[in-house]
Design a protein around this motif. Structure first.
Motif, PDB file in Angstrom:
ATOM      1  N   LEU A  28       0.812  -1.207   0.000  1.00 41.95           N
ATOM      2  CA  LEU A  28       0.000   0.000   0.000  1.00 41.95           C
ATOM      3  C   LEU A  28       0.850   1.264   0.000  1.00 41.95           C
ATOM      4  CD1 LEU A  28      -2.968   0.939   0.186  1.00 41.95           C
ATOM      5  CD2 LEU A  28      -2.687   0.974   2.644  1.00 41.95           C
ATOM      6  N   LEU A  29       1.929   1.286   0.799  1.00 38.86           N
ATOM      7  CA  LEU A  29       2.770   2.486   0.860  1.00 38.86           C
ATOM      8  C   LEU A  29       3.493   2.735  -0.452  1.00 38.86           C
ATOM      9  CD1 LEU A  29       4.276   2.200   4.443  1.00 38.86           C
ATOM     10  CD2 LEU A  29       2.619   3.856   3.615  1.00 38.86           C
ATOM     11  N   GLU A  30       3.891   1.667  -1.133  1.00 38.85           N
ATOM     12  CA  GLU A  30       4.562   1.839  -2.416  1.00 38.85           C
ATOM     13  C   GLU A  30       3.608   2.478  -3.417  1.00 38.85           C
ATOM     14  OE1 GLU A  30       5.841  -2.068  -3.440  1.00 38.85           O
ATOM     15  OE2 GLU A  30       7.363  -2.111  -1.880  1.00 38.85           O
ATOM     16  N   LYS A  31       2.344   2.022  -3.395  1.00 43.45           N
ATOM     17  CA  LYS A  31       1.357   2.590  -4.310  1.00 43.45           C
ATOM     18  C   LYS A  31       1.092   4.047  -3.969  1.00 43.45           C
ATOM     19  CE  LYS A  31      -0.942  -1.779  -5.093  1.00 43.45           C
ATOM     20  NZ  LYS A  31      -2.135  -2.574  -4.894  1.00 43.45           N
ATOM     21  N   THR A  32       1.028   4.351  -2.686  1.00 37.50           N
ATOM     22  CA  THR A  32       0.745   5.720  -2.257  1.00 37.50           C
ATOM     23  C   THR A  32       1.881   6.653  -2.656  1.00 37.50           C
ATOM     24  OG1 THR A  32      -0.491   4.853  -0.391  1.00 37.50           O
ATOM     25  CG2 THR A  32       0.127   7.162  -0.290  1.00 37.50           C
ATOM     26  N   GLY A  33       3.122   6.240  -2.403  1.00 36.90           N
ATOM     27  CA  GLY A  33       4.269   7.081  -2.745  1.00 36.90           C
ATOM     28  C   GLY A  33       4.385   7.329  -4.232  1.00 36.90           C
ATOM     29  N   ALA A  34       4.207   6.276  -5.018  1.00 34.84           N
ATOM     30  CA  ALA A  34       4.283   6.432  -6.469  1.00 34.84           C
ATOM     31  C   ALA A  34       3.126   7.286  -6.978  1.00 34.84           C
ATOM     32  CB  ALA A  34       4.270   5.057  -7.139  1.00 34.84           C
ATOM     33  N   SER A  35       1.942   7.098  -6.401  1.00 29.25           N
ATOM     34  CA  SER A  35       0.781   7.890  -6.811  1.00 29.25           C
ATOM     35  C   SER A  35       0.998   9.369  -6.512  1.00 29.25           C
ATOM     36  CB  SER A  35      -0.476   7.412  -6.079  1.00 29.25           C
ATOM     37  OG  SER A  35      -0.755   6.081  -6.397  1.00 29.25           O
ATOM     38  N   ALA A  36       1.593   9.664  -5.369  1.00 35.41           N
ATOM     39  CA  ALA A  36       1.843  11.052  -4.998  1.00 35.41           C
ATOM     40  C   ALA A  36       2.786  11.717  -5.987  1.00 35.41           C
ATOM     41  CB  ALA A  36       2.421  11.123  -3.591  1.00 35.41           C
ATOM     42  N   LEU A  37       3.835  11.016  -6.364  1.00 32.71           N
ATOM     43  CA  LEU A  37       4.802  11.581  -7.298  1.00 32.71           C
ATOM     44  C   LEU A  37       4.185  11.800  -8.681  1.00 32.71           C
ATOM     45  CD1 LEU A  37       7.722  12.462  -7.258  1.00 32.71           C
ATOM     46  CD2 LEU A  37       8.363  10.192  -8.012  1.00 32.71           C
ATOM     47  N   ILE A  38       3.427  10.824  -9.153  1.00 32.50           N
ATOM     48  CA  ILE A  38       2.788  10.950 -10.463  1.00 32.50           C
ATOM     49  C   ILE A  38       1.741  12.058 -10.451  1.00 32.50           C
ATOM     50  CG2 ILE A  38       1.321   9.768 -12.151  1.00 32.50           C
ATOM     51  CD1 ILE A  38       2.753   7.165 -11.316  1.00 32.50           C
ATOM     52  N   ALA A  39       0.918  12.080  -9.408  1.00 39.04           N
ATOM     53  CA  ALA A  39      -0.128  13.110  -9.316  1.00 39.04           C
ATOM     54  C   ALA A  39       0.487  14.504  -9.259  1.00 39.04           C
ATOM     55  CB  ALA A  39      -1.002  12.869  -8.084  1.00 39.04           C
ATOM     56  N   GLY A  40       1.522  14.667  -8.458  1.00 36.11           N
ATOM     57  CA  GLY A  40       2.186  15.964  -8.381  1.00 36.11           C
ATOM     58  C   GLY A  40       2.751  16.390  -9.719  1.00 36.11           C
ATOM     59  N   SER A  41       3.333  15.436 -10.430  1.00 34.52           N
ATOM     60  CA  SER A  41       3.894  15.740 -11.745  1.00 34.52           C
ATOM     61  C   SER A  41       2.806  16.140 -12.733  1.00 34.52           C
ATOM     62  CB  SER A  41       4.650  14.526 -12.294  1.00 34.52           C
ATOM     63  OG  SER A  41       5.684  14.161 -11.435  1.00 34.52           O
ATOM     64  N   LEU A  42       1.711  15.389 -12.755  1.00 33.99           N
ATOM     65  CA  LEU A  42       0.637  15.694 -13.699  1.00 33.99           C
ATOM     66  C   LEU A  42      -0.002  17.053 -13.417  1.00 33.99           C
ATOM     67  CD1 LEU A  42      -1.122  12.236 -14.089  1.00 33.99           C
ATOM     68  CD2 LEU A  42       0.277  13.431 -15.751  1.00 33.99           C
ATOM     69  N   VAL A  43      -0.308  17.321 -12.169  1.00 37.89           N
ATOM     70  CA  VAL A  43      -0.926  18.610 -11.823  1.00 37.89           C
ATOM     71  C   VAL A  43       0.029  19.753 -12.157  1.00 37.89           C
ATOM     72  CG1 VAL A  43      -1.785  20.020  -9.912  1.00 37.89           C
ATOM     73  CG2 VAL A  43      -2.439  17.625 -10.067  1.00 37.89           C
ATOM     74  N   THR A  44       1.311  19.577 -11.902  1.00 35.21           N
ATOM     75  CA  THR A  44       2.297  20.611 -12.211  1.00 35.21           C
ATOM     76  C   THR A  44       2.374  20.864 -13.707  1.00 35.21           C
ATOM     77  OG1 THR A  44       3.574  20.082 -10.242  1.00 35.21           O
ATOM     78  CG2 THR A  44       4.732  21.236 -11.996  1.00 35.21           C
ATOM     79  N   VAL A  45       2.397  19.810 -14.496  1.00 38.05           N
ATOM     80  CA  VAL A  45       2.460  19.978 -15.958  1.00 38.05           C
ATOM     81  C   VAL A  45       1.234  20.734 -16.458  1.00 38.05           C
ATOM     82  CG1 VAL A  45       2.329  18.705 -18.145  1.00 38.05           C
ATOM     83  CG2 VAL A  45       3.972  18.023 -16.403  1.00 38.05           C
ATOM     84  N   ILE A  46       0.061  20.362 -15.959  1.00 37.70           N
ATOM     85  CA  ILE A  46      -1.159  21.053 -16.387  1.00 37.70           C
ATOM     86  C   ILE A  46      -1.109  22.527 -15.997  1.00 37.70           C
ATOM     87  CG2 ILE A  46      -3.647  21.203 -15.994  1.00 37.70           C
ATOM     88  CD1 ILE A  46      -3.589  18.104 -15.739  1.00 37.70           C
ATOM     89  N   LYS A  47      -0.698  22.800 -14.774  1.00 39.44           N
ATOM     90  CA  LYS A  47      -0.634  24.192 -14.313  1.00 39.44           C
ATOM     91  C   LYS A  47       0.392  24.989 -15.125  1.00 39.44           C
ATOM     92  CE  LYS A  47      -0.929  25.302 -10.104  1.00 39.44           C
ATOM     93  NZ  LYS A  47      -1.864  26.044  -9.386  1.00 39.44           N
ATOM     94  N   LEU A  48       1.517  24.385 -15.456  1.00 35.08           N
ATOM     95  CA  LEU A  48       2.525  25.091 -16.254  1.00 35.08           C
ATOM     96  C   LEU A  48       2.039  25.351 -17.679  1.00 35.08           C
ATOM     97  CD1 LEU A  48       5.840  23.413 -15.045  1.00 35.08           C
ATOM     98  CD2 LEU A  48       5.030  25.728 -14.561  1.00 35.08           C
ATOM     99  N   LEU A  49       1.308  24.390 -18.252  1.00 37.80           N
ATOM    100  CA  LEU A  49       0.751  24.612 -19.587  1.00 37.80           C
ATOM    101  C   LEU A  49      -0.248  25.768 -19.583  1.00 37.80           C
ATOM    102  CD1 LEU A  49       0.245  20.957 -20.867  1.00 37.80           C
ATOM    103  CD2 LEU A  49       1.875  22.644 -21.698  1.00 37.80           C
ATOM    104  N   VAL A  50      -1.077  25.831 -18.553  1.00 37.77           N
ATOM    105  CA  VAL A  50      -2.033  26.941 -18.441  1.00 37.77           C
ATOM    106  C   VAL A  50      -1.289  28.261 -18.280  1.00 37.77           C
ATOM    107  CG1 VAL A  50      -3.818  27.920 -16.945  1.00 37.77           C
ATOM    108  CG2 VAL A  50      -3.904  25.503 -17.568  1.00 37.77           C
ATOM    109  N   LEU A  51      -0.227  28.263 -17.474  1.00 41.24           N
ATOM    110  CA  LEU A  51       0.554  29.478 -17.263  1.00 41.24           C
ATOM    111  C   LEU A  51       1.193  29.963 -18.561  1.00 41.24           C
ATOM    112  CD1 LEU A  51       1.867  31.527 -15.242  1.00 41.24           C
ATOM    113  CD2 LEU A  51       3.782  29.933 -15.147  1.00 41.24           C
TER     114      LEU A  51
END
Length: 174
Positions: A28-51
């Motif tokens: 469970l922790l491995e999934k959570t850690g990987a999910s956090a990194l991927i989610a952070g990356s995706l949200v950041t990319v979207i926000k940078l594209l909008v910017l």
């Protein structure tokens, strides 16, 4: 900042649920850690594209492009990625390390290798299980819980690449 955190959490939840349904053997922790990194990356990319898109549509004379303001906004929009990295770093020590098998084949480990692969406590549990003791008897003898015995046996079977107590008895009888 709160909006970033909400976007990050929503993205992490979606990715976590997708990974959870993938039927991996990861914890469970491995999934959570990987999910956090991927989610952070995706949200950041979207926000940078909008910017970048918003800056492209602004009309500035060539000499008045607010470059420092643009850089500051880029760093501000990197917050979700930093959230993901932070959660990944926090959870990293708790993730199970998968060590490569010493044998190239999928055959059970011999006794000499079993002694080096197993911890002292796992060896005690393995010897009692190989003698035919039940989980409850092993737990009583070693002053541990039945759940701990089950966890030790699962780890022993994984480390020795076996599936049953009969195979364990065969290895320890050698």
């Amino acid at each position: 900042m709160i909006f970033d955190l909400i976007l990050f959490c929503a993205g992490m939840l979606v990715i976590f649920l997708m990974k959870l349904s993938a039927q991996n053997k990861t914890k469970l922790l491995e999934k959570t850690g990987a999910s956090a990194l991927i989610a952070g990356s995706l949200v950041t990319v979207i926000k940078l594209l909008v910017l970048v898109s918003s800056f492209e549509h602004m009309e500035f004379p060539q000499s008045e492009i607010p470059f420092t303001q643009f850089l500051i906004k880029i760093f501000v929009n990197l917050r979700p990625l930093f959230f993901g990295i932070l959660i990944r770093l926090i959870l990293m020590p708790f993730e199970k390390r998968i060590e490569p098998a010493n044998t190239p084949t999928d055959s059970p480990a011999p006794l000499s290798q079993a002694a080096t692969l197993l911890s002292r406590r796992e060896l005690e549990v393995a010897r009692l299980a190989a003698k035919g003791w039940t989980n409850t008897q092993i737990a009583d003898q070693l002053f541990i819980s039945v759940a701990t015995v089950k966890r030790h046996l699962a780890t022993i079977f994984e480390k020795l690449n076996i599936n049953s107590r009969r195979e364990l008895a065969g290895i320890l009888a050698e």
